[in-house]
Design a protein around this motif. Structure first.
Motif, mmCIF file in Angstrom:
data_model
loop_
_atom_site.group_PDB
_atom_site.id
_atom_site.type_symbol
_atom_site.label_atom_id
_atom_site.label_comp_id
_atom_site.label_asym_id
_atom_site.label_seq_id
_atom_site.Cartn_x
_atom_site.Cartn_y
_atom_site.Cartn_z
ATOM 1 N N GLY A 130 -4.863 0.575 8.322
ATOM 2 C CA GLY A 130 -4.808 0.091 9.698
ATOM 3 C C GLY A 130 -6.099 0.437 10.405
ATOM 4 N N HIS A 150 0.180 -3.509 12.413
ATOM 5 C CA HIS A 150 -0.321 -4.793 11.902
ATOM 6 C C HIS A 150 0.154 -6.004 12.687
ATOM 7 N N ASP A 154 -4.482 -3.466 14.536
ATOM 8 C CA ASP A 154 -5.068 -3.265 13.205
ATOM 9 C C ASP A 154 -6.250 -4.172 12.899
ATOM 10 N N TYR A 159 -5.840 -4.241 5.917
ATOM 11 C CA TYR A 159 -4.770 -5.228 6.009
ATOM 12 C C TYR A 159 -5.273 -6.480 6.706
ATOM 13 N N TRP A 160 -5.955 -6.309 7.820
ATOM 14 C CA TRP A 160 -6.438 -7.438 8.622
ATOM 15 C C TRP A 160 -7.415 -8.295 7.825
ATOM 16 N N LYS A 212 2.851 -3.145 3.768
ATOM 17 C CA LYS A 212 1.534 -3.227 4.410
ATOM 18 C C LYS A 212 0.432 -2.621 3.539
#
Length: 342
Positions: A130, A150, A154, A159-160, A212
Protein backbone atom coordinates in the motif's frame (compact mmCIF):
# COMPACT_ATOMS: atom_id res chain seq x y z
CA UNK A 1 23.64 -0.81 40.38
CA UNK A 2 24.33 -0.27 36.68
CA UNK A 3 25.33 3.22 35.58
CA UNK A 4 23.33 2.67 32.40
CA UNK A 5 19.66 2.98 31.62
CA UNK A 6 17.91 0.92 28.93
CA UNK A 7 15.52 1.86 26.16
CA UNK A 8 13.47 -0.29 23.83
CA UNK A 9 11.94 0.30 20.42
CA UNK A 10 9.40 -1.75 18.51
CA UNK A 11 8.57 -1.64 14.80
CA UNK A 12 5.16 -3.25 14.84
CA UNK A 13 3.72 -4.44 11.56
CA UNK A 14 0.65 -6.25 10.31
CA UNK A 15 2.81 -9.25 9.35
CA UNK A 16 5.80 -9.21 11.68
CA UNK A 17 7.45 -7.04 14.32
CA UNK A 18 11.02 -6.22 15.34
CA UNK A 19 12.30 -5.03 18.71
CA UNK A 20 15.63 -3.40 19.60
CA UNK A 21 17.15 -2.97 23.06
CA UNK A 22 19.47 0.03 23.56
CA UNK A 23 21.80 0.99 26.36
CA UNK A 24 21.82 4.71 27.23
CA UNK A 25 25.27 5.16 25.64
CA UNK A 26 23.75 4.28 22.25
CA UNK A 27 24.94 0.67 22.09
CA UNK A 28 22.50 -1.91 20.74
CA UNK A 29 22.41 -4.83 23.15
CA UNK A 30 19.91 -7.12 21.44
CA UNK A 31 17.26 -7.61 18.79
CA UNK A 32 14.17 -9.80 18.93
CA UNK A 33 11.46 -10.64 16.42
CA UNK A 34 7.79 -11.39 16.74
CA UNK A 35 4.52 -11.76 14.91
CA UNK A 36 1.93 -9.16 13.94
CA UNK A 37 1.28 -6.52 16.62
CA UNK A 38 -1.54 -4.63 14.89
CA UNK A 39 -4.16 -4.48 17.64
CA UNK A 40 -7.00 -4.15 15.14
CA UNK A 41 -6.08 -7.53 13.65
CA UNK A 42 -5.20 -9.54 16.78
CA UNK A 43 -6.85 -7.66 19.65
CA UNK A 44 -5.30 -5.55 22.38
CA UNK A 45 -4.64 -8.41 24.82
CA UNK A 46 -2.68 -10.44 22.29
CA UNK A 47 -0.86 -7.32 21.09
CA UNK A 48 0.39 -6.54 24.62
CA UNK A 49 1.37 -10.18 25.17
CA UNK A 50 3.48 -10.24 22.01
CA UNK A 51 5.21 -6.97 22.87
CA UNK A 52 6.03 -8.33 26.34
CA UNK A 53 7.47 -11.51 24.85
CA UNK A 54 9.82 -9.56 22.57
CA UNK A 55 10.98 -7.36 25.46
CA UNK A 56 11.66 -10.45 27.59
CA UNK A 57 13.53 -12.20 24.77
CA UNK A 58 15.74 -9.16 24.15
CA UNK A 59 16.59 -8.81 27.85
CA UNK A 60 17.52 -12.50 28.00
CA UNK A 61 19.72 -12.17 24.89
CA UNK A 62 21.43 -9.14 26.43
CA UNK A 63 21.91 -11.11 29.67
CA UNK A 64 20.19 -8.43 31.71
CA UNK A 65 18.57 -9.37 35.04
CA UNK A 66 14.96 -10.45 34.59
CA UNK A 67 13.73 -7.58 36.79
CA UNK A 68 15.43 -4.88 34.66
CA UNK A 69 12.91 -2.17 33.74
CA UNK A 70 13.42 -0.10 30.64
CA UNK A 71 13.35 3.65 31.21
CA UNK A 72 11.10 3.93 28.17
CA UNK A 73 9.50 1.67 25.59
CA UNK A 74 8.83 3.29 22.21
CA UNK A 75 6.28 1.63 19.97
CA UNK A 76 5.97 2.57 16.29
CA UNK A 77 3.10 0.43 15.12
CA UNK A 78 0.77 -0.16 12.25
CA UNK A 79 -2.79 0.57 13.36
CA UNK A 80 -1.63 2.96 16.12
CA UNK A 81 -2.82 6.28 14.70
CA UNK A 82 -5.79 6.86 16.99
CA UNK A 83 -5.12 8.67 20.27
CA UNK A 84 -7.74 6.93 22.38
CA UNK A 85 -6.54 3.45 21.41
CA UNK A 86 -2.97 4.54 22.15
CA UNK A 87 -4.01 5.51 25.68
CA UNK A 88 -5.77 2.19 26.18
CA UNK A 89 -2.74 0.23 24.98
CA UNK A 90 -0.38 2.19 27.23
CA UNK A 91 -2.66 1.64 30.23
CA UNK A 92 -2.83 -2.09 29.57
CA UNK A 93 0.94 -2.48 29.15
CA UNK A 94 1.56 -0.62 32.42
CA UNK A 95 -1.12 -2.61 34.22
CA UNK A 96 -0.27 -6.11 33.01
CA UNK A 97 3.43 -5.79 32.20
CA UNK A 98 4.57 -2.95 34.43
CA UNK A 99 7.83 -4.75 35.08
CA UNK A 100 8.88 -4.22 31.47
CA UNK A 101 9.28 -0.45 31.51
CA UNK A 102 8.71 2.78 33.37
CA UNK A 103 7.09 4.68 30.49
CA UNK A 104 5.49 3.83 27.16
CA UNK A 105 5.30 6.00 24.04
CA UNK A 106 3.21 5.01 21.03
CA UNK A 107 3.13 6.43 17.49
CA UNK A 108 2.17 5.17 14.05
CA UNK A 109 4.63 3.16 11.96
CA UNK A 110 5.61 6.20 9.89
CA UNK A 111 7.08 8.00 12.93
CA UNK A 112 9.58 5.25 13.69
CA UNK A 113 10.76 5.17 10.09
CA UNK A 114 11.36 8.93 9.98
CA UNK A 115 13.20 9.21 13.29
CA UNK A 116 15.43 6.28 12.37
CA UNK A 117 16.79 8.41 9.52
CA UNK A 118 16.78 11.90 11.03
CA UNK A 119 16.28 13.63 14.37
CA UNK A 120 14.79 16.77 12.85
CA UNK A 121 11.60 15.69 11.09
CA UNK A 122 10.60 15.48 7.46
CA UNK A 123 8.38 13.28 5.31
CA UNK A 124 7.89 9.52 5.26
CA UNK A 125 6.60 8.26 1.91
CA UNK A 126 5.59 4.62 1.90
CA UNK A 127 5.17 2.70 -1.35
CA UNK A 128 4.98 -0.99 -0.62
CA UNK A 129 1.90 -3.18 -0.92
CA UNK A 130 0.00 0.00 0.00
CA UNK A 131 1.05 3.65 0.23
CA UNK A 132 1.00 6.48 2.74
CA UNK A 133 2.59 9.89 3.23
CA UNK A 134 3.24 11.52 6.59
CA UNK A 135 4.80 14.90 7.28
CA UNK A 136 6.23 15.37 10.78
CA UNK A 137 7.51 18.83 11.70
CA UNK A 138 10.16 19.56 14.36
CA UNK A 139 7.40 20.66 16.77
CA UNK A 140 5.62 17.30 16.21
CA UNK A 141 2.76 18.85 14.23
CA UNK A 142 1.94 16.56 11.35
CA UNK A 143 -0.03 16.23 8.14
CA UNK A 144 -1.03 13.05 6.36
CA UNK A 145 -1.97 12.22 2.79
CA UNK A 146 -3.11 8.75 1.77
CA UNK A 147 -2.96 5.50 3.66
CA UNK A 148 -6.64 4.75 3.15
CA UNK A 149 -6.33 1.27 1.69
CA UNK A 150 -6.74 -0.03 -1.85
CA UNK A 151 -10.37 1.09 -2.31
CA UNK A 152 -9.90 4.67 -1.11
CA UNK A 153 -6.17 5.23 -1.54
CA UNK A 154 -2.87 3.37 -2.00
CA UNK A 155 -1.92 5.44 -5.05
CA UNK A 156 1.61 4.70 -6.21
CA UNK A 157 1.77 1.40 -4.33
CA UNK A 158 2.61 -2.03 -5.70
CA UNK A 159 -1.10 -2.87 -5.70
CA UNK A 160 -1.96 0.36 -7.52
CA UNK A 161 0.74 -0.19 -10.16
CA UNK A 162 -0.50 -3.73 -10.80
CA UNK A 163 -4.11 -2.59 -10.97
CA UNK A 164 -3.19 0.21 -13.42
CA UNK A 165 -1.34 -2.22 -15.69
CA UNK A 166 -4.25 -4.67 -15.63
CA UNK A 167 -6.85 -1.96 -16.23
CA UNK A 168 -4.83 -0.65 -19.17
CA UNK A 169 -4.79 -4.16 -20.66
CA UNK A 170 -8.51 -4.74 -20.11
CA UNK A 171 -9.49 -1.32 -21.49
CA UNK A 172 -7.31 -1.80 -24.56
CA UNK A 173 -8.81 -5.19 -25.35
CA UNK A 174 -12.32 -3.79 -24.85
CA UNK A 175 -11.57 -0.90 -27.23
CA UNK A 176 -12.52 1.46 -24.40
CA UNK A 177 -9.13 3.19 -24.12
CA UNK A 178 -6.56 2.23 -26.71
CA UNK A 179 -3.06 2.00 -25.27
CA UNK A 180 -0.37 3.54 -27.51
CA UNK A 181 2.11 0.92 -26.31
CA UNK A 182 2.00 -2.83 -26.74
CA UNK A 183 0.06 -4.59 -23.96
CA UNK A 184 1.45 -8.05 -24.73
CA UNK A 185 4.24 -8.01 -22.13
CA UNK A 186 1.73 -7.14 -19.40
CA UNK A 187 -0.57 -9.88 -20.71
CA UNK A 188 2.24 -12.43 -20.50
CA UNK A 189 3.21 -11.28 -16.99
CA UNK A 190 -0.41 -11.53 -15.84
CA UNK A 191 -0.87 -15.04 -17.23
CA UNK A 192 2.44 -16.32 -15.85
CA UNK A 193 2.11 -14.75 -12.40
CA UNK A 194 -1.51 -15.71 -11.73
CA UNK A 195 -1.27 -19.04 -13.59
CA UNK A 196 -4.26 -18.26 -15.81
CA UNK A 197 -4.88 -18.78 -19.52
CA UNK A 198 -6.79 -15.57 -20.26
CA UNK A 199 -8.21 -12.40 -18.71
CA UNK A 200 -11.35 -14.15 -17.46
CA UNK A 201 -9.14 -15.99 -14.99
CA UNK A 202 -8.39 -12.65 -13.31
CA UNK A 203 -11.95 -12.37 -12.01
CA UNK A 204 -11.31 -14.95 -9.29
CA UNK A 205 -8.17 -13.12 -8.16
CA UNK A 206 -9.80 -9.69 -8.13
CA UNK A 207 -13.13 -10.72 -6.58
CA UNK A 208 -13.98 -14.11 -5.07
CA UNK A 209 -10.37 -14.94 -4.06
CA UNK A 210 -9.09 -11.40 -3.68
CA UNK A 211 -5.83 -11.01 -1.77
CA UNK A 212 -4.33 -7.53 -1.94
CA UNK A 213 -0.79 -8.72 -1.20
CA UNK A 214 -1.02 -11.39 -3.89
CA UNK A 215 -2.17 -8.88 -6.50
CA UNK A 216 0.59 -6.47 -5.42
CA UNK A 217 3.13 -9.24 -5.92
CA UNK A 218 2.79 -8.91 -9.69
CA UNK A 219 4.44 -5.49 -9.42
CA UNK A 220 7.97 -6.91 -9.14
CA UNK A 221 7.44 -8.69 -12.46
CA UNK A 222 6.28 -5.42 -14.01
CA UNK A 223 9.48 -3.88 -12.67
CA UNK A 224 11.46 -6.59 -14.49
CA UNK A 225 9.46 -5.79 -17.62
CA UNK A 226 10.44 -2.14 -17.25
CA UNK A 227 14.09 -3.13 -16.89
CA UNK A 228 13.77 -5.18 -20.07
CA UNK A 229 12.56 -2.08 -21.92
CA UNK A 230 8.81 -2.68 -22.15
CA UNK A 231 7.20 0.72 -22.64
CA UNK A 232 3.91 -0.01 -20.89
CA UNK A 233 5.71 -1.34 -17.83
CA UNK A 234 7.86 1.78 -17.79
CA UNK A 235 4.76 3.94 -18.22
CA UNK A 236 2.93 2.56 -15.16
CA UNK A 237 5.98 3.23 -12.99
CA UNK A 238 6.25 6.76 -14.34
CA UNK A 239 2.59 7.30 -13.42
CA UNK A 240 3.32 5.92 -9.96
CA UNK A 241 6.18 8.42 -9.64
CA UNK A 242 3.79 11.24 -10.48
CA UNK A 243 1.19 10.29 -7.91
CA UNK A 244 3.78 9.68 -5.18
CA UNK A 245 5.14 13.18 -5.77
CA UNK A 246 1.59 14.52 -5.54
CA UNK A 247 1.44 13.15 -2.00
CA UNK A 248 4.36 15.43 -1.13
CA UNK A 249 2.73 18.38 -2.87
CA UNK A 250 -0.44 17.69 -0.87
CA UNK A 251 1.34 18.24 2.45
CA UNK A 252 3.59 21.04 1.14
CA UNK A 253 1.60 23.93 2.70
CA UNK A 254 2.08 22.44 6.18
CA UNK A 255 5.86 21.89 5.96
CA UNK A 256 7.85 23.86 8.56
CA UNK A 257 10.19 26.35 6.90
CA UNK A 258 13.18 24.93 8.77
CA UNK A 259 12.71 21.58 7.00
CA UNK A 260 13.01 23.33 3.64
CA UNK A 261 16.06 25.41 4.53
CA UNK A 262 18.28 22.78 6.17
CA UNK A 263 21.15 20.94 4.51
CA UNK A 264 19.80 18.91 1.61
CA UNK A 265 16.45 20.70 1.67
CA UNK A 266 13.37 18.62 2.40
CA UNK A 267 14.27 15.12 3.55
CA UNK A 268 11.96 12.34 2.41
CA UNK A 269 12.40 8.88 3.94
CA UNK A 270 11.18 6.28 1.46
CA UNK A 271 9.83 2.94 2.64
CA UNK A 272 8.66 -0.02 0.56
CA UNK A 273 9.77 -2.21 -2.32
CA UNK A 274 8.35 0.07 -5.06
CA UNK A 275 11.26 2.46 -4.43
CA UNK A 276 13.64 -0.21 -5.73
CA UNK A 277 12.41 0.89 -9.16
CA UNK A 278 13.43 4.51 -8.62
CA UNK A 279 14.92 4.81 -12.13
CA UNK A 280 11.43 4.33 -13.56
CA UNK A 281 9.61 6.38 -10.90
CA UNK A 282 12.04 9.28 -11.23
CA UNK A 283 10.80 10.90 -14.50
CA UNK A 284 7.21 11.21 -13.27
CA UNK A 285 8.25 12.09 -9.72
CA UNK A 286 10.43 15.01 -10.82
CA UNK A 287 7.92 16.14 -13.44
CA UNK A 288 5.37 16.80 -10.70
CA UNK A 289 7.74 18.10 -8.03
CA UNK A 290 9.49 20.60 -10.33
CA UNK A 291 6.30 21.91 -11.96
CA UNK A 292 5.35 25.47 -11.08
CA UNK A 293 2.26 25.61 -8.90
CA UNK A 294 0.55 28.11 -6.62
CA UNK A 295 2.35 28.31 -3.27
CA UNK A 296 5.29 26.20 -4.38
CA UNK A 297 7.88 26.06 -1.58
CA UNK A 298 9.95 22.93 -2.26
CA UNK A 299 13.14 23.83 -4.12
CA UNK A 300 15.47 21.09 -2.91
CA UNK A 301 14.83 17.51 -1.90
CA UNK A 302 16.83 14.58 -0.53
CA UNK A 303 15.47 11.04 -0.77
CA UNK A 304 16.70 8.45 1.72
CA UNK A 305 16.18 4.76 2.27
CA UNK A 306 16.54 3.01 5.60
CA UNK A 307 19.45 0.70 6.31
CA UNK A 308 18.19 -0.04 9.80
CA UNK A 309 14.81 -1.16 11.16
CA UNK A 310 12.32 1.51 12.24
CA UNK A 311 12.60 0.04 15.74
CA UNK A 312 15.61 2.36 16.12
CA UNK A 313 13.48 5.46 15.61
CA UNK A 314 10.85 4.05 17.96
CA UNK A 315 13.48 3.69 20.72
CA UNK A 316 14.61 7.26 20.09
CA UNK A 317 11.04 8.53 20.34
CA UNK A 318 10.50 6.64 23.58
CA UNK A 319 13.67 8.14 25.05
CA UNK A 320 12.68 11.63 23.95
CA UNK A 321 9.33 11.20 25.67
CA UNK A 322 11.16 10.91 29.01
CA UNK A 323 13.57 13.75 28.27
CA UNK A 324 16.59 11.74 27.08
CA UNK A 325 18.34 12.09 23.72
CA UNK A 326 19.45 8.62 22.68
CA UNK A 327 22.77 8.95 20.81
CA UNK A 328 22.25 7.49 17.34
CA UNK A 329 24.48 7.36 14.27
CA UNK A 330 21.97 8.55 11.69
CA UNK A 331 24.45 8.14 8.84
CA UNK A 332 24.50 4.41 9.58
CA UNK A 333 20.71 4.18 9.74
CA UNK A 334 19.85 5.55 6.28
CA UNK A 335 21.46 6.30 2.94
CA UNK A 336 20.77 8.99 0.36
CA UNK A 337 19.87 7.76 -3.13
CA UNK A 338 18.77 11.04 -4.69
CA UNK A 339 19.40 14.72 -4.08
CA UNK A 340 18.33 17.54 -6.34
CA UNK A 341 17.69 21.26 -6.45
CA UNK A 342 14.67 22.31 -8.41
Amino acid sequence: MSKFHYYGGLEGGATQSKFVLYRSDGQILAWSKGECTNQWLIGQDECCKRIHKMVETAKQTAKLPADTRLKALGLSMSGADEEESQKQLIAQIKSQYGGDCEEVYIASDTWGALFTATPAGGIVLIAGTGSNCQLINPDNTSKRCGGWGHLLGDEGSAYWITQLALKTLFDHDDNLNICPNSVEKVRDIMKDYFKISDKVGMLDHMYSKFDKSNVAGMCKHLAKGAEDGDQLCQHVFKEAGKVLARHIVAVEPAIAQSLLEGEGGLHVVTVGSVWKSWQFLKPGFLEVLTAERPGRRIREVTLQRLKQAASVGAASLGARAVGFKLPLDYSANAEIFFHGKM
